[in-house]
Enzyme design. Structure first.
Site, PDB file in Angstrom:
ATOM      1  N   ASP A   1       0.817  -1.224   0.000  1.00  0.00           N
ATOM      2  CA  ASP A   1       0.000   0.000   0.000  1.00  0.00           C
ATOM      3  C   ASP A   1       0.843   1.264   0.000  1.00  0.00           C
ATOM      4  O   ASP A   1       0.428   2.292   0.543  1.00  0.00           O
ATOM      5  CB  ASP A   1      -0.969   0.016   1.203  1.00  0.00           C
TER       6      ASP A   1
ATOM      7  N   LYS B   1       2.303   2.301  -5.035  1.00  0.00           N
ATOM      8  CA  LYS B   1       3.001   1.853  -6.247  1.00  0.00           C
ATOM      9  C   LYS B   1       2.140   2.067  -7.486  1.00  0.00           C
ATOM     10  O   LYS B   1       2.644   2.420  -8.536  1.00  0.00           O
ATOM     11  CB  LYS B   1       3.326   0.353  -6.152  1.00  0.00           C
TER      12      LYS B   1
ATOM     13  N   GLY C   1      -4.228  -4.308  -3.995  1.00  0.00           N
ATOM     14  CA  GLY C   1      -5.178  -3.250  -4.308  1.00  0.00           C
ATOM     15  C   GLY C   1      -4.397  -2.001  -4.664  1.00  0.00           C
ATOM     16  O   GLY C   1      -3.719  -1.435  -3.817  1.00  0.00           O
ATOM     17  N   HIS C   2      -4.400  -1.631  -5.938  1.00  0.00           N
ATOM     18  CA  HIS C   2      -3.652  -0.451  -6.368  1.00  0.00           C
ATOM     19  C   HIS C   2      -4.652   0.594  -6.840  1.00  0.00           C
ATOM     20  O   HIS C   2      -5.453   0.332  -7.731  1.00  0.00           O
ATOM     21  CB  HIS C   2      -2.683  -0.816  -7.497  1.00  0.00           C
TER      22      HIS C   2
ATOM     23  N   GLN D   1       2.187  -5.982  -3.121  1.00  0.00           N
ATOM     24  CA  GLN D   1       2.502  -5.976  -1.676  1.00  0.00           C
ATOM     25  C   GLN D   1       3.806  -5.200  -1.443  1.00  0.00           C
ATOM     26  O   GLN D   1       4.155  -4.353  -2.247  1.00  0.00           O
ATOM     27  CB  GLN D   1       2.591  -7.406  -1.121  1.00  0.00           C
TER      28      GLN D   1
ATOM     29  N   THR E   1       2.952 -12.556   2.999  1.00  0.00           N
ATOM     30  CA  THR E   1       2.145 -13.182   1.955  1.00  0.00           C
ATOM     31  C   THR E   1       2.961 -14.357   1.394  1.00  0.00           C
ATOM     32  O   THR E   1       4.046 -14.657   1.900  1.00  0.00           O
ATOM     33  CB  THR E   1       1.731 -12.153   0.885  1.00  0.00           C
TER      34      THR E   1
ATOM     35  N   PRO F   1      -9.197  -1.298   8.352  1.00  0.00           N
ATOM     36  CA  PRO F   1      -8.368  -0.154   8.741  1.00  0.00           C
ATOM     37  C   PRO F   1      -6.912  -0.575   8.787  1.00  0.00           C
ATOM     38  O   PRO F   1      -6.593  -1.661   9.266  1.00  0.00           O
ATOM     39  CB  PRO F   1      -8.867   0.226  10.139  1.00  0.00           C
ATOM     40  N   ARG F   2      -6.039   0.266   8.247  1.00  0.00           N
ATOM     41  CA  ARG F   2      -4.612  -0.070   8.292  1.00  0.00           C
ATOM     42  C   ARG F   2      -4.011   0.436   9.593  1.00  0.00           C
ATOM     43  O   ARG F   2      -4.407   1.500  10.082  1.00  0.00           O
ATOM     44  CB  ARG F   2      -3.875   0.584   7.115  1.00  0.00           C
TER      45      ARG F   2
ATOM     46  N   GLY G   1      -0.410  13.925  -3.613  1.00  0.00           N
ATOM     47  CA  GLY G   1      -1.868  13.788  -3.721  1.00  0.00           C
ATOM     48  C   GLY G   1      -2.191  12.627  -4.624  1.00  0.00           C
ATOM     49  O   GLY G   1      -1.310  12.071  -5.280  1.00  0.00           O
TER      50      GLY G   1
END
Ligand code: IMP
Length: 424
Positions: A13, A16, A40-41, A223, A238, A303-304, A414
């Site tokens: 996360d 990338k 998830g990108h 990842q 992973t 939530p991270r 941003g």
């Protein structure tokens, strides 16, 4: 840049997807080389936020070829849904996608096995994304996996798939109801796998042709290096390799073909799932960063966990990957925090051997030693000029550069494609 690898230097996360989308403007092909639907990108294009999971992020650029390498694990049903949802946004995808025939498929049985295993592990659970990643890699290395190229001969493929289904029903002693649901999912899996054979090719050959005709490729990791099964915080990792070396293995190219390795780090740290996190902030400051940075998983919505930048680990992962330069993302999220901390070394537990540098569970026993830097009040979101950044923001970046030991060439301020500072 004939062959460039983009790699995450933390626990995933790192942003990338945005960097790949940005760099993909001038390449012929973008290739995903590890992971699967667990990734998830998020990329923002013309004000629309688009989440990619299995597709390479650079595919949002027109005319770029998308490649999925053999060391990924592919969920054919989720991929078809992803392609359809992105095509609805006006991008053509299916006709630009090449998938290695050697890629292992995530059979629905893998998700059943994973979810039950995680429940059984209780407090020791890894906190996986539930996408069947682990069991698919297990089957692969047990030499019992199912690959996309198998679907080129449907009769044999259906037989193999049925064996995996029956094994799972027996092993988990599934109720008739659950077994029925699994069989329905398997029917869809079989159909989509056979359909995707049209996109299967020898990826190594495709890339070799591009590179020998003076074209360029971008290899996109999934990842982050600290989730790598060899070098990460094992067992809270992973199963696919998350370091730059894996790009060559997955895409079938030799290491001499690689020109640059771009490391991506967040201006702070985050992690989803369980496992050690020495600089974690468990109080209100961690919550503030989570809210300001919208730190919720793009795949699972979880939530991270948030914390300070850990330069000890970033230095370690920059070395593992052989980074030629780095990019810092989400710097704007730190605006308004009066004092910022960066972990510059660890106070070691006497039992821990410095030379060994364990990254297993004992990593969590390290006590971070911080450098405190003054923050900045100004809102820097969308800033595009290095000189226009507040001095404290520039010093923060320079301090990370010094401790990580790799030049920071770009800073993201941003979510939009254009929210990027290139340092001269
Ligand atoms: P798995 O990849 O689903 O097996 O999950 C193993 C660990 O990696 C868990 O802690 C997940 O939260 C984490 N993980 C997997 N994919 C990602 C990702 O794309 N970003 C961040 N963490 C991830």
């Amino acid at each position: 840049m004939p062959a460039t690898i983009v790699i995450g230097l933390q626990w995933g996360d790192e942003g990338k997807g945005k960097m790949v989308d940005h760099l993909a403007e001038n390449v012929d092909a973008v290739a995903r080389f590890s992971g699967g639907a667990n990734a998830g990108h998020t990329v923002e294009v013309d004000g629309r936020r688009i989440a990619l999971h299995q597709l390479p992020s650079g595919l949002l650029r027109p005319d770029v070829l998308g490649i999925i390498g053999s060391a990924c694990v592919l969920d054919p049903v989720a991929l078809t849904e992803e392609i359809e949802s992105i095509e609805k946004e006006g991008f053509s995808i299916a006709d630009r996608l090449t998938i290695s025939g050697k890629v292992h498929l995530v059979h629905p049985a893998g998700r059943y096995i994973e979810n039950i295993n995680e429940i059984r592990l209780g407090k020791a659970a890894v906190g996986t994304t539930g996408r069947g990643i682990g069991p698919t890699y297990v089957r692969k290395f047990m030499r019992k996996g199912i690959r996309l190229e198998d679907a080129a001969v449907p009769e044999i493929f259906l037989e193999k798939s049925a064996v995996i289904t029956d094994d799972c029903i027996e092993q988990l002693a599934l109720s008739a109801e659950l077994a029925g649901s699994l069989r329905e999912e398997v029917d869809l899996f079989n159909r989509e796998s056979i359909r995707l054979v049209d996109n299967a090719m020898d990826v190594s050959m495709v890339i070799s042709r591009i590179l020998t005709s003076e074209g360029s490729i971008l290899a996109e990791g999934a990842q982050g290096s600290l989730l790598d099964p060899d070098h990460g915080t094992y067992p809270f990792v992973t199963c696919g390799s998350c370091v730059s070396g894996a790009a060559c293995v997955s895409l079938g190219i030799g290491p001499v073909m690689i020109d640059e390795v771009v490391g991506v780090v967040k201006a702070y740290s985050t992690r989803v799932g369980n496992g050690p996190f020495p600089t974690e902030l468990t109080g209100s400051l961690g919550e503030r960063i989570r809210e300001q940075g919208n730190e919720y998983g793009a795949t699972t919505g979880r939530p991270r966990r948030c914390g300070w930048f850990d330069a000890v680990l970033a230095n370690y992962t920059a070395r593992l990957n052989g980074c030629t330069w780095t990019t810092i993302t989400l710097l704007d999220v730190l605006s308004g925090i009066p004092e910022l901390k960066i972990c510059k070394k660890y106070e070691l537990d006497p039992e821990i051997d410095r030379a060994l540098f364990e990254t297993g569970v004992r990593l969590g026993k390290h006590i971070p030693v911080y450098e405190t830097l003054p923050g900045w009040e100004e809102d820097i979101r969308g800033e595009r000029e290095w000189d226009a950044l507040p001095e404290n923001a520039r010093n923060y970046v320079l301090f990370i550069e010094k401790l990580t030991g790799v030049q920071v060439k770009a800073i993201s301020t941003g979510p939009a494609r254009e929210d990027l500072i290139w340092r001269k």
